[in-house]
Scaffold this active site. Sequence first.
Site, PDB file in Angstrom:
ATOM      1  N   GLU A 164      -8.375  -0.020   6.139  1.00 31.17           N
ATOM      2  CA  GLU A 164      -9.295  -1.158   6.290  1.00 31.17           C
ATOM      3  C   GLU A 164      -9.579  -1.339   7.770  1.00 31.17           C
ATOM      4  O   GLU A 164      -8.662  -1.594   8.550  1.00 31.17           O
ATOM      5  CB  GLU A 164      -8.704  -2.441   5.700  1.00 31.17           C
ATOM      6  CG  GLU A 164      -8.646  -2.424   4.183  1.00 31.17           C
ATOM      7  CD  GLU A 164      -8.218  -3.747   3.563  1.00 31.17           C
ATOM      8  OE1 GLU A 164      -8.512  -4.816   4.137  1.00 31.17           O
ATOM      9  OE2 GLU A 164      -7.579  -3.705   2.498  1.00 31.17           O
TER      10      GLU A 164
ATOM     11  N   ASN B  36      -0.913  -2.939  -1.440  1.00 30.82           N
ATOM     12  CA  ASN B  36      -1.784  -3.280  -0.312  1.00 30.82           C
ATOM     13  C   ASN B  36      -1.265  -4.541   0.363  1.00 30.82           C
ATOM     14  O   ASN B  36      -0.912  -5.516  -0.319  1.00 30.82           O
ATOM     15  CB  ASN B  36      -3.202  -3.547  -0.835  1.00 30.82           C
ATOM     16  CG  ASN B  36      -4.095  -4.195   0.218  1.00 30.82           C
ATOM     17  OD1 ASN B  36      -4.545  -3.533   1.149  1.00 30.82           O
ATOM     18  ND2 ASN B  36      -4.347  -5.499   0.081  1.00 30.82           N
ATOM     19  N   GLU B  37      -1.206  -4.527   1.671  1.00 26.72           N
ATOM     20  CA  GLU B  37      -0.799  -5.702   2.464  1.00 26.72           C
ATOM     21  C   GLU B  37       0.374  -6.418   1.789  1.00 26.72           C
ATOM     22  O   GLU B  37       0.308  -7.609   1.481  1.00 26.72           O
ATOM     23  CB  GLU B  37      -1.996  -6.647   2.693  1.00 26.72           C
ATOM     24  CG  GLU B  37      -3.089  -5.968   3.505  1.00 26.72           C
ATOM     25  CD  GLU B  37      -4.122  -6.892   4.139  1.00 26.72           C
ATOM     26  OE1 GLU B  37      -4.176  -8.083   3.801  1.00 26.72           O
ATOM     27  OE2 GLU B  37      -4.880  -6.398   5.002  1.00 26.72           O
TER      28      GLU B  37
ATOM     29  N   TYR C 284      -9.082  -5.370  11.775  1.00 26.46           N
ATOM     30  CA  TYR C 284     -10.478  -5.829  11.810  1.00 26.46           C
ATOM     31  C   TYR C 284     -10.813  -6.310  13.219  1.00 26.46           C
ATOM     32  O   TYR C 284      -9.984  -6.945  13.876  1.00 26.46           O
ATOM     33  CB  TYR C 284     -10.675  -6.989  10.827  1.00 26.46           C
ATOM     34  CG  TYR C 284     -10.664  -6.541   9.374  1.00 26.46           C
ATOM     35  CD1 TYR C 284     -11.816  -6.029   8.789  1.00 26.46           C
ATOM     36  CD2 TYR C 284      -9.509  -6.624   8.600  1.00 26.46           C
ATOM     37  CE1 TYR C 284     -11.820  -5.624   7.456  1.00 26.46           C
ATOM     38  CE2 TYR C 284      -9.511  -6.219   7.265  1.00 26.46           C
ATOM     39  CZ  TYR C 284     -10.673  -5.714   6.707  1.00 26.46           C
ATOM     40  OH  TYR C 284     -10.687  -5.309   5.392  1.00 26.46           O
TER      41      TYR C 284
ATOM     42  N   GLU D  13     -14.016  -3.286  -2.849  1.00 28.72           N
ATOM     43  CA  GLU D  13     -13.081  -4.138  -3.600  1.00 28.72           C
ATOM     44  C   GLU D  13     -13.849  -4.995  -4.601  1.00 28.72           C
ATOM     45  O   GLU D  13     -15.058  -5.224  -4.433  1.00 28.72           O
ATOM     46  CB  GLU D  13     -12.364  -5.035  -2.567  1.00 28.72           C
ATOM     47  CG  GLU D  13     -11.387  -6.015  -3.154  1.00 28.72           C
ATOM     48  CD  GLU D  13     -10.498  -6.678  -2.087  1.00 28.72           C
ATOM     49  OE1 GLU D  13     -10.791  -6.537  -0.882  1.00 28.72           O
ATOM     50  OE2 GLU D  13      -9.520  -7.346  -2.478  1.00 28.72           O
TER      51      GLU D  13
HETATM   52  O1  AHR Z   1     -11.261  -6.594   3.056  1.00 31.36           O
HETATM   53  C1  AHR Z   1     -10.977  -7.914   2.721  1.00 31.36           C
HETATM   54  C2  AHR Z   1      -9.485  -8.180   2.646  1.00 31.36           C
HETATM   55  O2  AHR Z   1      -8.930  -8.012   3.913  1.00 31.36           O
HETATM   56  C3  AHR Z   1      -8.681  -7.239   1.777  1.00 31.36           C
HETATM   57  O3  AHR Z   1      -8.705  -7.622   0.447  1.00 31.36           O
HETATM   58  C4  AHR Z   1      -7.321  -7.362   2.344  1.00 31.36           C
HETATM   59  O4  AHR Z   1      -6.558  -6.198   2.152  1.00 31.36           O
HETATM   60  C5  AHR Z   1      -7.560  -7.677   3.803  1.00 31.36           C
HETATM   61  O5  AHR Z   1      -6.804  -8.749   4.236  1.00 31.36           O
END
Ligand code: AHR
Length: 500
Positions: A300, A172-173, A244, A25
């Site tokens: 992600e 995205n999101e 994550y 990114e």
């Molecule tokens: O990877 C960092 C951020 O995490 C990304 O921009 C977003 O999509 C997610 O919240």
Amino acid sequence: MAKLVINAWDRKSKISRELYGQFSEHLGRGIYEGIYVGEASDIRNIKGMRCDVVEALRRIQLPVLRWPGGCFADYYHWKDGIGPGEKRKKIVNANWGDVVEDNSFGTHEFMELCEQIGCEPYICGNVGSGTVEEMSDWIEYLTFDGSSPMSELRAENGHPEAWRVKYWGVGNENWGCGGNMTPEQYGQEFRRYRTFCRNYGDNRLYCIAGGADVADYQWTEGVMKTAAYTGNRRLMDGISLHYYTQPNTWEHKKRATEFELSDYYRGFVRALRMNELIEKHCEIMSRYDPAHEVGLVVDEWGAWYEVEEGTHPAFLYQQGTVRDALLAAVQLDIFNKHSDRVKMANLAQMVNVIHSIILTEGRHMILTPTYFVFELYKGHQDASLLGSWLETEEIGDEESRIPSLSHTASIKDGELHLTVSNLSPFRSEEIDCYILGYTPEIMEGRILQGDMAAHNTFDNPENIKLNELQEIKRKDGGISFILPACSVAEIILKENSPKK
Ligand code: AHR
């Protein structure tokens, strides 16, 4: 001794190579400096792309790269990033530290990067602050081969030939930084944007809807219900999931290299949650797509820690240790196991941001332990997953219990590829492996091993690297080998007269 049984007759789903993808990114030093230094730089580059980084990515056969975000995608106006460099608009990167984004890395540079690496581009379009026309124009600019305003603009900017782009993200999101929408609202937007994501010539887009965060099953439900199909016609090729691993809490993150044994075990409990998330999201997807035509795209994932001391908090720069290599290995095993439904995964983020495989400092580049996991696992790309069973013991502390071992077995072109990780921080393990329907004659192996917090630094760049796996023994019906504590190994087996 742990028993492993592999059934070479039991060929399951194809492990799509895109499970080994990455994400980059416009964030911190992820692109600028980490990948793109510009042609005038004295760092060795081709058309501005760092040669050391591109070579490292070619070595792991990177299959697909997602860009330009992340949150940046729904803020990005692609026309700012084309044309002569000096005329490109300078904007503020409001998501990531309010720094100046000079747009010197744009569409042409990204496509050039993918060509140099030899990977598929995965472009994420802007739904949150963009328009249908803007997204549609971008696709026309990239892929239309005839004469049109966008293809002529592309030619004026030095690229008369159309590119091929398969993977296309529609936002995205969008439940958060991509527009704070409700699932139904985004579902409606997806339908509208998707209508104008056109296939020009023989280019075929694989359109991916912006999916859920972690266990937001309501999002998956609402988006699938609203937008997966219109009548009998499928609109969506994939839907994403972001997850994550955070061993502590978001408020009290620790640095990548500073952790206790309890954080280590808790980290694996959380990483292993990926399995449950995939199963539950897929269960919902199946309700609206019983034929399983829509793929789950985990675009992600990775371990997210506190930033390194003295670095910009919004640049998300963190180190990577052997623990992170093992966390990546267990999650890749989960993706492989679900390769019937999971069609792509992208580690966040490739260089200098969050769970990176590469770190740079000026002209220097180091590989993190996680890089080597991608090197060890590349043999699984496009292979058939094999039915297998591994006996594992539970390890951990009172709070966190995890299996001691994790693995994947696959076969491609007669070559059997086995990867096994030993998550135990203290104990080595002998693996007694029985293989049905396969008689290995030639065996080779490599291993990554180190203390759980061990990592590479710019002063000691080869502290963690791959070594040959010693003493793979042939025995009746299979092989045996020893895995030291905190290790990931790859074993490649070949038959003298391979069966088809
Ligand atoms: O990877 C960092 C951020 O995490 C990304 O921009 C977003 O999509 C997610 O919240």
